[in-house]
Design a protein around this motif. Structure first.
Motif, PDB file in Angstrom:
ATOM      1  N   TYR A  65      11.932   0.703 -12.687  1.00 55.42           N
ATOM      2  CA  TYR A  65      11.958   1.500 -11.546  1.00 55.42           C
ATOM      3  C   TYR A  65      11.804   0.377 -10.287  1.00 55.42           C
ATOM      4  N   THR A  66      12.937   0.631  -9.249  1.00 50.71           N
ATOM      5  CA  THR A  66      12.580  -0.183  -8.038  1.00 50.71           C
ATOM      6  C   THR A  66      13.077   0.464  -7.063  1.00 50.71           C
ATOM      7  N   ASP A  67      12.062   0.616  -5.907  1.00 51.58           N
ATOM      8  CA  ASP A  67      12.301   1.409  -4.565  1.00 51.58           C
ATOM      9  C   ASP A  67      12.065   0.344  -3.620  1.00 51.58           C
ATOM     10  N   ALA A  68      13.033   0.214  -2.622  1.00 52.05           N
ATOM     11  CA  ALA A  68      13.095  -0.777  -1.723  1.00 52.05           C
ATOM     12  C   ALA A  68      11.975  -0.215  -0.416  1.00 52.05           C
ATOM     13  N   ASP A  69      11.767   0.853  -0.475  1.00 55.21           N
ATOM     14  CA  ASP A  69      10.439   1.366   0.439  1.00 55.21           C
ATOM     15  C   ASP A  69       9.337   1.483  -0.074  1.00 55.21           C
ATOM     16  N   ASN A  70       9.198   0.988  -1.326  1.00 51.21           N
ATOM     17  CA  ASN A  70       7.931   1.020  -2.231  1.00 51.21           C
ATOM     18  C   ASN A  70       7.357   2.401  -2.241  1.00 51.21           C
ATOM     19  N   ASN A  71       8.295   3.351  -2.644  1.00 53.86           N
ATOM     20  CA  ASN A  71       7.888   4.762  -2.856  1.00 53.86           C
ATOM     21  C   ASN A  71       7.575   4.922  -4.212  1.00 53.86           C
ATOM     22  N   PRO A  72       6.374   5.497  -4.779  1.00 51.42           N
ATOM     23  CA  PRO A  72       6.374   5.718  -6.380  1.00 51.42           C
ATOM     24  C   PRO A  72       7.200   6.826  -6.492  1.00 51.42           C
ATOM     25  N   LEU A  94       0.750  -1.262   0.046  1.00 52.42           N
ATOM     26  CA  LEU A  94       0.094   0.035  -0.039  1.00 52.42           C
ATOM     27  C   LEU A  94       0.792   1.329   0.115  1.00 52.42           C
ATOM     28  N   SER A  95       0.387   2.279  -0.818  1.00 48.65           N
ATOM     29  CA  SER A  95       1.178   3.587  -0.669  1.00 48.65           C
ATOM     30  C   SER A  95       0.628   4.269   0.686  1.00 48.65           C
ATOM     31  N   PRO A  96       1.411   5.063   1.080  1.00 52.98           N
ATOM     32  CA  PRO A  96       1.259   6.057   2.291  1.00 52.98           C
ATOM     33  C   PRO A  96      -0.418   6.620   2.233  1.00 52.98           C
ATOM     34  N   GLY A  97      -1.010   6.222   3.198  1.00 48.50           N
ATOM     35  CA  GLY A  97      -2.316   7.075   3.283  1.00 48.50           C
ATOM     36  C   GLY A  97      -2.891   6.236   4.456  1.00 48.50           C
ATOM     37  N   CYS A 118      15.490   9.405 -12.601  1.00 43.37           N
ATOM     38  CA  CYS A 118      14.304   9.367 -11.644  1.00 43.37           C
ATOM     39  C   CYS A 118      14.545   9.832 -10.398  1.00 43.37           C
ATOM     40  N   SER A 119      13.147  10.131  -9.597  1.00 41.17           N
ATOM     41  CA  SER A 119      13.393  10.473  -8.095  1.00 41.17           C
ATOM     42  C   SER A 119      12.295  10.023  -7.601  1.00 41.17           C
ATOM     43  N   ASP A 120      12.172   9.576  -6.113  1.00 42.18           N
ATOM     44  CA  ASP A 120      11.210   9.171  -5.386  1.00 42.18           C
ATOM     45  C   ASP A 120      10.925  10.081  -4.372  1.00 42.18           C
ATOM     46  N   GLY A 121      10.982  11.495  -4.736  1.00 42.66           N
ATOM     47  CA  GLY A 121      10.688  12.402  -4.177  1.00 42.66           C
ATOM     48  C   GLY A 121      11.807  13.064  -3.016  1.00 42.66           C
ATOM     49  N   LYS A 122      12.732  12.413  -2.800  1.00 35.32           N
ATOM     50  CA  LYS A 122      13.894  12.407  -1.575  1.00 35.32           C
ATOM     51  C   LYS A 122      15.333  12.083  -2.277  1.00 35.32           C
ATOM     52  N   TYR A 123      15.413  11.055  -3.059  1.00 31.89           N
ATOM     53  CA  TYR A 123      16.626  10.500  -3.283  1.00 31.89           C
ATOM     54  C   TYR A 123      16.408  10.386  -5.090  1.00 31.89           C
ATOM     55  N   SER A 124      17.429  10.593  -5.849  1.00 29.33           N
ATOM     56  CA  SER A 124      17.482  10.404  -7.262  1.00 29.33           C
ATOM     57  C   SER A 124      18.478   9.192  -7.833  1.00 29.33           C
ATOM     58  N   ALA A 125      18.204   9.016  -8.797  1.00 22.90           N
ATOM     59  CA  ALA A 125      19.008   7.754  -9.536  1.00 22.90           C
ATOM     60  C   ALA A 125      19.041   8.046 -11.146  1.00 22.90           C
ATOM     61  N   SER A 126      20.054   7.463 -11.708  1.00 20.58           N
ATOM     62  CA  SER A 126      20.046   7.464 -13.002  1.00 20.58           C
ATOM     63  C   SER A 126      20.680   6.217 -13.495  1.00 20.58           C
ATOM     64  N   ALA A 127      20.626   5.918 -14.846  1.00 21.31           N
ATOM     65  CA  ALA A 127      21.130   4.754 -15.607  1.00 21.31           C
ATOM     66  C   ALA A 127      21.544   5.041 -17.228  1.00 21.31           C
ATOM     67  N   GLY A 128      22.703   4.719 -17.609  1.00 22.50           N
ATOM     68  CA  GLY A 128      23.243   5.048 -18.755  1.00 22.50           C
ATOM     69  C   GLY A 128      24.420   6.153 -18.627  1.00 22.50           C
ATOM     70  N   PRO A 129      24.936   6.591 -19.685  1.00 19.69           N
ATOM     71  CA  PRO A 129      24.306   6.679 -21.001  1.00 19.69           C
ATOM     72  C   PRO A 129      24.288   5.433 -21.794  1.00 19.69           C
ATOM     73  N   TYR A 130      23.690   5.286 -22.680  1.00 22.32           N
ATOM     74  CA  TYR A 130      23.767   4.277 -23.599  1.00 22.32           C
ATOM     75  C   TYR A 130      23.657   4.471 -25.114  1.00 22.32           C
ATOM     76  N   THR A 131      24.265   3.982 -25.724  1.00 25.95           N
ATOM     77  CA  THR A 131      24.112   4.310 -27.259  1.00 25.95           C
ATOM     78  C   THR A 131      23.142   3.623 -28.200  1.00 25.95           C
ATOM     79  N   ASP A 164       9.474  -4.499  -6.810  1.00 29.28           N
ATOM     80  CA  ASP A 164       9.852  -5.709  -7.380  1.00 29.28           C
ATOM     81  C   ASP A 164       9.973  -5.317  -8.981  1.00 29.28           C
ATOM     82  N   ASP A 165      10.419  -4.154  -9.390  1.00 32.74           N
ATOM     83  CA  ASP A 165      10.450  -3.715 -10.605  1.00 32.74           C
ATOM     84  C   ASP A 165       9.173  -3.277 -11.419  1.00 32.74           C
ATOM     85  N   CYS A 166       9.113  -1.960 -11.575  1.00 33.75           N
ATOM     86  CA  CYS A 166       8.043  -1.436 -12.209  1.00 33.75           C
ATOM     87  C   CYS A 166       8.189  -0.794 -13.643  1.00 33.75           C
ATOM     88  N   ILE A 167       7.895  -1.123 -14.573  1.00 37.91           N
ATOM     89  CA  ILE A 167       8.238  -0.879 -16.100  1.00 37.91           C
ATOM     90  C   ILE A 167       7.518   0.593 -16.327  1.00 37.91           C
TER      91      ILE A 167
END
Length: 368
Positions: free
Chosen positions: A83-90, A23-26, A138-151, A117-120
């Motif tokens: 996209y994966t977040d261990a805290d289940n944050n969108p 469940l998301s926060p609420g 991406c960002s979960d509102g607090k932390y950011s992450a990136s992947a790449g660059p890819y050719t 568990d990976d959201c596409i």
């Protein structure tokens, strides 16, 4: 709700049922209901307050684009990332940056609220000519992450497929197993192929088996209806030949020899559609400019469910009738109704056929 212990059949002392979800926060309300077939019972409402926990940064993985090669203003490039977040944050956002332009990506399954568990996430676009570079962030509102660059992807100028020259393209019409001869059945197209620069020769029974030595003399093979089965050694050789850059066309729906090729590429014939004009075409070089195709007597359709790399090109009332596939450095096309060639002046049949030979013969880098 599933029973926690499926072997517990003593309901007099209580059986535990459970339902697991994220469940998301609420603030939530929940209750329980049951029925034994005669009586109904339920609980009152319970309250649940889910608070946000954000101590882990999100992770992006499996970033990719398909196809990795295409054509300007024609090919649709699909960018995806998990996209994966261990805290289940969108995510607050998931973006893809192509060269210097950033685009927002959409969640593929809006009902998927389990971000552990990976959201596409997905974004689709056409692109200009050139070799592009992309990355994801991406960002979960607090932390950011990136992947790449890819050719990739690599985009070439648009091609008028029906006008592609077939200079020095060597086409073998296969009759070695008793298949019908396209040179006899479709003389107007044999003439057109020769006028476009191709050479067309028959691969008759005296040239069997179809092995690597024989196949090295050809760029394309054409299998029409009829014929007996090929040997496993022959299908092995054709598969390796296609992997190295060869191509083939299958026309018709009753081909014994072609059935072996279909099976080798995890395809098969399926149900029988009715005749008629299909205007359900999908984006692909062979359907460029094609709006409708007339199928006079299709006896079978194609089952492509086991081959995810096959591209559906023409569909008719739920039946797959024309498909194409890139395989290694080579490619192939299957058109289930040979009458498409006989009735080539109907609908856009002629254009589909010319596009098909243009695409099958078009020279590309083996790294595409």
């Amino acid at each position: 709700m599933p029973k926690h212990n499926s072997s517990d059949t003593n309901y007099t002392d209580g059986c535990l049922y459970q339902y697991l979800t994220y469940l998301s926060p609420g603030i939530y309300n929940y209750s329980f209901e049951c029925n034994d077939g005669k009586f109904f019972n339920s609980t009152g409402l319970f309250g649940l307050n889910v608070t946000e926990l954000n101590v882990n940064p999100p992770v992006l993985n499996n970033g990719q684009v398909k196809p990795n090669f295409g054509y300007k203003n024609f090919s649709l490039f699909v960018f995806t990332v998990n996209y994966t977040d261990a805290d289940n944050n969108p995510p607050a956002y998931v973006n893809v940056t192509i060269n210097s332009s950033t685009y927002s990506m959409d969640q593929q399954d809006l009902l998927d609220t389990n971000y552990m568990d990976d959201c596409i996430f997905i974004f689709s676009t056409t692109l200009d000519v050139g070799t592009h570079v992309h990355n994801f962030n991406c960002s979960d509102g607090k932390y950011s992450a990136s992947a790449g660059p890819y050719t990739g992807p690599r985009v070439k100028p648009a091609v008028q497929w029906s006008q592609v020259r077939l200079n020095e393209v060597k086409i073998g019409t296969v009759t070695a197993h008793g298949e019908y001869n396209p040179q006899t059945l479709y003389p107007p197209f044999i003439t057109e192929l020769i006028q476009r620069g191709a050479t067309v020769t028959d691969i008759a029974s005296d040239k069997k088996p179809l092995n690597s030595s024989l196949l090295s003399n050809y760029d394309l093979l054409w299998f029409d209806e009829g014929g007996l089965s090929m040997t496993e050694n022959e299908t092995d050789a054709i598969e390796q030949w296609v992997q190295s850059g060869g191509g083939f066309l299958i026309t018709g729906d009753g081909t014994g020899s072609a059935m072996d090729l279909l099976q080798r590429f995890n395809l098969s014939y399926a149900g029988t559609p009715e005749s008629g004009i299909s205007n359900t075409t999908h984006s692909h070089p062979i359907t460029s400019g094609v709006n409708e195709i007339y199928f006079r007597s299709p006896m079978k359709s194609l089952d492509i469910s086991l081959q995810p790399h096959t591209i559906l090109c023409v569909k008719w009332y739920g039946f797959n009738l024309v498909v194409a596939m890139q395989f290694g450095g080579g490619r192939f096309v299957i058109i289930v109704d040979d009458r498409v060639f006989i009735n080539y002046n109907t609908a856009d049949n002629h254009l589909l056929i010319n596009n098909t030979f243009g695409w099958l013969s078009y020279i590309i880098d083996k790294t595409d």
